[in-house]
Write a protein that holds these residues in place. Sequence first.
Motif, PDB file in Angstrom:
ATOM      1  N   LYS A  15      62.288  56.300  44.559  1.00  0.00           N
ATOM      2  CA  LYS A  15      63.161  56.419  43.395  1.00  0.00           C
ATOM      3  C   LYS A  15      62.406  56.359  42.076  1.00  0.00           C
ATOM      4  N   ASN A  16      61.420  55.473  42.000  1.00  0.00           N
ATOM      5  CA  ASN A  16      60.741  55.237  40.725  1.00  0.00           C
ATOM      6  C   ASN A  16      59.433  56.000  40.575  1.00  0.00           C
ATOM      7  N   GLU A  17      59.212  56.980  41.463  1.00  0.00           N
ATOM      8  CA  GLU A  17      58.009  57.803  41.361  1.00  0.00           C
ATOM      9  C   GLU A  17      58.407  59.273  41.308  1.00  0.00           C
ATOM     10  N   ASP A  18      57.674  60.045  40.510  1.00  0.00           N
ATOM     11  CA  ASP A  18      57.970  61.469  40.396  1.00  0.00           C
ATOM     12  C   ASP A  18      57.684  62.195  41.700  1.00  0.00           C
ATOM     13  N   SER A  19      58.562  63.101  42.064  1.00  0.00           N
ATOM     14  CA  SER A  19      58.348  64.003  43.198  1.00  0.00           C
ATOM     15  C   SER A  19      58.562  65.427  42.702  1.00  0.00           C
ATOM     16  N   ASP A  20      57.535  66.235  42.833  1.00  0.00           N
ATOM     17  CA  ASP A  20      57.609  67.615  42.368  1.00  0.00           C
ATOM     18  C   ASP A  20      58.251  68.471  43.451  1.00  0.00           C
ATOM     19  N   PHE A  21      59.560  68.683  43.329  1.00  0.00           N
ATOM     20  CA  PHE A  21      60.283  69.446  44.336  1.00  0.00           C
ATOM     21  C   PHE A  21      59.760  70.872  44.459  1.00  0.00           C
ATOM     22  N   SER A  22      59.140  71.392  43.411  1.00  0.00           N
ATOM     23  CA  SER A  22      58.645  72.765  43.460  1.00  0.00           C
ATOM     24  C   SER A  22      57.507  72.920  44.462  1.00  0.00           C
ATOM     25  N   GLN A  23      56.928  71.790  44.901  1.00  0.00           N
ATOM     26  CA  GLN A  23      55.821  71.825  45.851  1.00  0.00           C
ATOM     27  C   GLN A  23      56.228  71.367  47.251  1.00  0.00           C
ATOM     28  N   ILE A  24      57.518  71.106  47.449  1.00  0.00           N
ATOM     29  CA  ILE A  24      57.989  70.603  48.744  1.00  0.00           C
ATOM     30  C   ILE A  24      58.753  71.696  49.488  1.00  0.00           C
ATOM     31  N   PRO A  25      58.337  72.028  50.724  1.00  0.00           N
ATOM     32  CA  PRO A  25      59.041  73.056  51.500  1.00  0.00           C
ATOM     33  C   PRO A  25      60.259  72.473  52.216  1.00  0.00           C
ATOM     34  N   PHE A  26      61.400  72.433  51.550  1.00  0.00           N
ATOM     35  CA  PHE A  26      62.616  71.883  52.146  1.00  0.00           C
ATOM     36  C   PHE A  26      63.035  72.696  53.375  1.00  0.00           C
ATOM     37  N   CYS A  27      63.541  71.999  54.388  1.00  0.00           N
ATOM     38  CA  CYS A  27      64.043  72.638  55.600  1.00  0.00           C
ATOM     39  C   CYS A  27      65.556  72.815  55.468  1.00  0.00           C
ATOM     40  N   ILE A  28      66.020  74.036  55.600  1.00  0.00           N
ATOM     41  CA  ILE A  28      67.429  74.353  55.365  1.00  0.00           C
ATOM     42  C   ILE A  28      68.075  74.893  56.642  1.00  0.00           C
ATOM     43  N   GLU A  29      69.251  74.370  56.952  1.00  0.00           N
ATOM     44  CA  GLU A  29      70.007  74.831  58.117  1.00  0.00           C
ATOM     45  C   GLU A  29      71.483  74.881  57.753  1.00  0.00           C
ATOM     46  N   GLY A  30      72.171  75.900  58.230  1.00  0.00           N
ATOM     47  CA  GLY A  30      73.605  76.021  57.987  1.00  0.00           C
ATOM     48  C   GLY A  30      74.329  76.376  59.269  1.00  0.00           C
ATOM     49  N   ASN A  31      75.596  76.013  59.356  1.00  0.00           N
ATOM     50  CA  ASN A  31      76.334  76.287  60.601  1.00  0.00           C
ATOM     51  C   ASN A  31      76.736  77.743  60.750  1.00  0.00           C
ATOM     52  N   THR A  32      76.634  78.516  59.658  1.00  0.00           N
ATOM     53  CA  THR A  32      76.841  79.967  59.721  1.00  0.00           C
ATOM     54  C   THR A  32      75.776  80.628  58.856  1.00  0.00           C
ATOM     55  N   PRO A  33      75.505  81.910  59.100  1.00  0.00           N
ATOM     56  CA  PRO A  33      74.526  82.613  58.246  1.00  0.00           C
ATOM     57  C   PRO A  33      74.896  82.546  56.765  1.00  0.00           C
ATOM     58  N   LYS A  34      76.185  82.625  56.455  1.00  0.00           N
ATOM     59  CA  LYS A  34      76.619  82.586  55.058  1.00  0.00           C
ATOM     60  C   LYS A  34      76.330  81.230  54.428  1.00  0.00           C
ATOM     61  N   VAL A  35      76.639  80.151  55.173  1.00  0.00           N
ATOM     62  CA  VAL A  35      76.372  78.806  54.656  1.00  0.00           C
ATOM     63  C   VAL A  35      74.877  78.617  54.447  1.00  0.00           C
ATOM     64  N   GLN A  36      74.078  79.054  55.414  1.00  0.00           N
ATOM     65  CA  GLN A  36      72.628  78.910  55.300  1.00  0.00           C
ATOM     66  C   GLN A  36      72.095  79.678  54.102  1.00  0.00           C
ATOM     67  N   ALA A  37      72.590  80.890  53.894  1.00  0.00           N
ATOM     68  CA  ALA A  37      72.150  81.683  52.748  1.00  0.00           C
ATOM     69  C   ALA A  37      72.544  81.022  51.433  1.00  0.00           C
ATOM     70  N   THR A  38      73.738  80.444  51.389  1.00  0.00           N
ATOM     71  CA  THR A  38      74.197  79.758  50.178  1.00  0.00           C
ATOM     72  C   THR A  38      73.319  78.556  49.877  1.00  0.00           C
ATOM     73  N   LEU A  39      72.995  77.787  50.922  1.00  0.00           N
ATOM     74  CA  LEU A  39      72.149  76.605  50.734  1.00  0.00           C
ATOM     75  C   LEU A  39      70.743  77.000  50.294  1.00  0.00           C
ATOM     76  N   LEU A  40      70.206  78.067  50.867  1.00  0.00           N
ATOM     77  CA  LEU A  40      68.877  78.525  50.463  1.00  0.00           C
ATOM     78  C   LEU A  40      68.861  78.974  49.007  1.00  0.00           C
ATOM     79  N   THR A  41      69.878  79.712  48.611  1.00  0.00           N
ATOM     80  CA  THR A  41      69.965  80.159  47.219  1.00  0.00           C
ATOM     81  C   THR A  41      70.033  78.963  46.282  1.00  0.00           C
ATOM     82  N   LEU A  42      70.827  77.975  46.657  1.00  0.00           N
ATOM     83  CA  LEU A  42      70.958  76.774  45.834  1.00  0.00           C
ATOM     84  C   LEU A  42      69.656  75.998  45.753  1.00  0.00           C
ATOM     85  N   ILE A  43      69.066  75.699  46.903  1.00  0.00           N
ATOM     86  CA  ILE A  43      67.893  74.829  46.919  1.00  0.00           C
ATOM     87  C   ILE A  43      66.694  75.508  46.277  1.00  0.00           C
TER      88      ILE A  43
END
Length: 254
Positions: free
Chosen positions: A115-143
């Motif tokens: 919480k009290n330390e900076d984390s550069d999200f631009s350098q972190i490869p988040f893992c994204i999964e959705g229960n449908t292709p549309k949900v997954q695409a929406t989450l990827l666009t958002l993240i």
Amino acid sequence: MDIVILGSGNVATHFAQNFHHQGHKIKQIFSQKKANAQALAFAVHADSITEISEMQRHADLYVIAVSDQAISSLIMDFPTDLSGIVVHCSGATEMDVLNKFKHYGVIYPPQSISKNEDSDFSQIPFCIEGNTPKVQATLLTLIHTIAPLSFACSSSQRLAIHVASVFANNFTNALFQISYELLQKHDLPFDLVRPIILETAKKVQTRIPKEVQTGPAVRNDKITIKKHLNFIREQDDWKQIYQLLSQEIVKRKS
């Protein structure tokens, strides 16, 4: 997007701050501890709540950023008719724990976040999964608005990343602590091994770890290994760890 964050700890804090900075609207922060909810909500111009019954039902995204053990019990009180996407942030919890909802998925950051330390999200490869292709695409666009290196992966792939992260991060840190205690015991500072820690981490950024392995085990230097084991003979746990890891290095060499 209108987002509700459930949690006020390390991951929840960074998600709320990063989404807020990118122009997303954090509608509510939930925490059973009122002071924690209020503190994070104030920082991102959101409302704070301490009861699931107070949660808005028409947000675009509900981010469950609590401990793995708390996910199942938390969602028991969720309404099932939420129109938005419900996600958790766990590396080891199956996506289908959320299958009571119409739209659900996972946003998992394979990174130790404080919480009290900076984390550069631009350098972190988040893992994204959705229960449908549309949900997954929406989450990827958002993240991608906060973590552009993010990618789609399955639950089994996410678990593989989580286990690999434990080996690469948690276990190595435990070994650092052993090094610290060993040096302290002999009136030596931990600063003496910090350069070699950094050098090793630097090497594996561009090469396979096996290719840069050094030390007595990879050389099959039995005399030195025996001397080391004798030196730490009073620490049975350390001896076992030393022997097991040495055996693993020898096996990888062959």
